[in-house]
Design a protein around this motif. Sequence first.
Motif, PDB file in Angstrom:
ATOM      1  N   LYS A  81     -28.465 -10.637  25.653  1.00 12.16           N
ATOM      2  CA  LYS A  81     -28.357  -9.299  26.255  1.00 12.16           C
ATOM      3  C   LYS A  81     -27.647  -9.356  27.607  1.00 12.16           C
ATOM      4  O   LYS A  81     -26.851  -8.472  27.934  1.00 12.16           O
ATOM      5  N   TRP A  82     -27.912 -10.395  28.380  1.00  6.98           N
ATOM      6  CA  TRP A  82     -27.244 -10.531  29.678  1.00  6.98           C
ATOM      7  C   TRP A  82     -25.752 -10.799  29.480  1.00  6.98           C
ATOM      8  O   TRP A  82     -24.904 -10.236  30.172  1.00  6.98           O
ATOM      9  N   MET A  83     -25.408 -11.666  28.513  1.00  3.40           N
ATOM     10  CA  MET A  83     -23.997 -11.916  28.212  1.00  3.40           C
ATOM     11  C   MET A  83     -23.295 -10.635  27.782  1.00  3.40           C
ATOM     12  O   MET A  83     -22.174 -10.337  28.218  1.00  3.40           O
ATOM     13  N   VAL A  84     -23.925  -9.867  26.898  1.00  4.96           N
ATOM     14  CA  VAL A  84     -23.295  -8.653  26.373  1.00  4.96           C
ATOM     15  C   VAL A  84     -23.135  -7.612  27.474  1.00  4.96           C
ATOM     16  O   VAL A  84     -22.127  -6.884  27.510  1.00  4.96           O
ATOM     17  N   ASP A  85     -24.086  -7.524  28.378  1.00  5.00           N
ATOM     18  CA  ASP A  85     -23.916  -6.615  29.529  1.00  5.00           C
ATOM     19  C   ASP A  85     -22.657  -6.974  30.301  1.00  5.00           C
ATOM     20  O   ASP A  85     -21.892  -6.095  30.716  1.00  5.00           O
ATOM     21  N   TYR A  86     -22.436  -8.259  30.505  1.00  3.90           N
ATOM     22  CA  TYR A  86     -21.252  -8.714  31.240  1.00  3.90           C
ATOM     23  C   TYR A  86     -19.976  -8.280  30.525  1.00  3.90           C
ATOM     24  O   TYR A  86     -19.050  -7.727  31.143  1.00  3.90           O
ATOM     25  N   TYR A 119     -23.296  -5.733  16.137  1.00  3.53           N
ATOM     26  CA  TYR A 119     -24.074  -4.850  15.248  1.00  3.53           C
ATOM     27  C   TYR A 119     -25.452  -5.450  14.974  1.00  3.53           C
ATOM     28  O   TYR A 119     -26.465  -4.728  14.937  1.00  3.53           O
ATOM     29  N   LYS A 120     -25.503  -6.757  14.788  1.00  5.05           N
ATOM     30  CA  LYS A 120     -26.804  -7.398  14.595  1.00  5.05           C
ATOM     31  C   LYS A 120     -27.688  -7.222  15.822  1.00  5.05           C
ATOM     32  O   LYS A 120     -28.897  -6.966  15.710  1.00  5.05           O
ATOM     33  N   LEU A 121     -27.092  -7.366  16.993  1.00  7.56           N
ATOM     34  CA  LEU A 121     -27.860  -7.195  18.226  1.00  7.56           C
ATOM     35  C   LEU A 121     -28.377  -5.768  18.345  1.00  7.56           C
ATOM     36  O   LEU A 121     -29.538  -5.541  18.724  1.00  7.56           O
ATOM     37  N   PHE A 122     -27.538  -4.787  18.008  1.00  9.82           N
ATOM     38  CA  PHE A 122     -27.973  -3.390  18.075  1.00  9.82           C
ATOM     39  C   PHE A 122     -29.149  -3.137  17.137  1.00  9.82           C
ATOM     40  O   PHE A 122     -30.065  -2.368  17.461  1.00  9.82           O
TER      41      PHE A 122
END
Length: 683
Positions: A81-86, A119-122
């Motif tokens: 989640k932190w990586m994706v925020d970046y 999509y998997k993360l969502f």
Amino acid sequence: MWASTHNETLKKKMSAVVSALSACQVKMGTGYLSAFPSELFDRFEAIKPVWAPYYTIHKILAGLLDQYTLADNSQALKMVKWMVDYFYNRVRNVITNYSVERHYLSLNEETGGMNDVLYKLFSITADPKHLVLAHLFDKPCFLGLLAVQADDISGFHANTHIPVVVGAQMRYEITGDPLYKDIGAFFMDVVNSSHSYATGGTSVGEFWSDPKRLASTLQTENEESCTTYNMLKVSRHLFRWTKEMAYADYYERALTNGVLGIQRGTEPGVMIYMLPQYPGSSKAKSNHGWGTLYDSFWCCYGTGIESFSKLGDSIYFEEREAPGLYIIQYISSSLDWKSGQILLHQKVDPIVSSDPYLRVTLTFSPKKGTSQASTLHLRIPIWTNSEGATATINSQSLPLPAPGSFLSVNRKWSSSNKLTLQIPISLRTEAIKDDRHEYASIQAILYGPYLLAGHTSGDWNLKSGSGNSLSDSITPIPASYNGQLVSFSQESGNSTFVLANSNYSISMEKLPESGTDASLQATFRLLFKDSSSSKLSSFKDVIGKSVMLEPFDLPGMLLVQQGKDRGFAVTKSADDDGSSIFRVVSGLDGKDGTVSLESGIQNGCYVYSGVDYNSGQSMKLSCKSGTSLDTSFNQGASFVMNEGLSQYHPISFVAKGDKRNFLLAPLYSLRDESYTIYFHIQP
């Protein structure tokens, strides 16, 4: 791998990797996590040359997300989640400061399965930012072609775009939008009908070529292993949604030949990146066998290692609507089927060429308190036929459907149940995907799901047999033939040399490594003049016998004498003059365990090496003086006879050619030997 085995050593290793990566991410402090600096993304966003930074980010995200979903590592989810925020902020800045077109233009670089993992993360977080970012990696310029069903994938980089399709399939899973389901099905049809090889793999030089023009593409750079890995994902999704047999058959083909085929032998971790297809190919000669810095590290070793860690992930599929189980791969395995409340054990007998059947046995261990009935759906592959096919449960016959269907059996399973399935395996040819008339004769040979490769450095002319019957031109090799394989060696100085067939002549060569052309060429099959001598309990039984020597990789040919003080040749058929006959006698050097090969037509003449020789020196038939005790001659005419350096694979055949015959074996069984998988098959 851990999800399959729950091995504690793996658990410790993977947890240690997650912790170490977390320490790196915390140290950097922005959420960014990679082994290369973030400046590479500055170049990516500025449309400047840079190699695929998002490809690597996808691998890290996917691995961390697996750690959460498969191993319940909550630390890994926080890192994702932190990586994706970046990266959400980076993409938003590109779109805000430039345009969304700039962002989509940057996606012409390889980005891996970024949309898939997002999509998997969502599906886990329900965070709208994750869904938006997933959409932004969908690459509409490619998916749009598939949406309108335009067969126009030629020229696209294959492994850039297959993961995009996998992501589109995940979009359907998450959002239910049927367009993205249709995109996956159309894409699979396009690749299979126009761009795939007999292995199930696709691409040439990493790109898709012109449709149905594959005969012109056979070379070293065929079939990037990553594309096969990702096409398995596409077919797996499609089978789950549709239960259509074609997708299960494809999965078996690509797994058996495209994934197992990238092994170089049986040693663990030895894989290749490209799987060459041209006549006379070799896995050792694959340009990316050990790889370039970028592609091979991630694509071969990343994809290769992952592929071999999850060979069991698509054997069984559970039916959600009712207690039902689809068995689509016949691989010895066990399944703890929780909703069916049973332990299922699948045992598959080894496949051999001389007994053309696949035999599967299923046994059951119900859990305590089991009271419900459930249905097993067993795949009857499209490559089999009904003649000789049987299915029984506790010796009671079951009606079998036609090939390409499922055999469905419903009952309350007990420990006394034994379900057996026997289906024929036959040889068949499959034309290369090329609609030009002049290439109609270029065909691959398969035995059930196994793609057969011929041991050859480039010859590819086969005969189809009378009435185009393969049974006339391709015959199985009995397992007993392995007991007739020998190699002959001598010591010279500090080296061991072996008798070898090289370019249809006989010479002494340095002892080769197994799994090489030289190993094949140093192996011979003993053919006995007296057929009653063919069954031997030991090599000592050969002493005193008259034999012929058939080169291992040239079945049907024989080593023949060309006269005193002349070399030996290998010919397709020997004359009746006895030139192919040798008498095996005790070694002239008098040592225990050695033999000499005396001419069957010239007494006192022997196969002679010359003793002091260099690798490649030709052999000759030399005659011993009747009066002298020549120690040097005795030594040069004496050999240690051992088991053959090479052995026949259990699935082995001889195929008739116009100038020579070919030894066929499954492509996956080869290491570094030269091979041909497409033959020019003539009437």
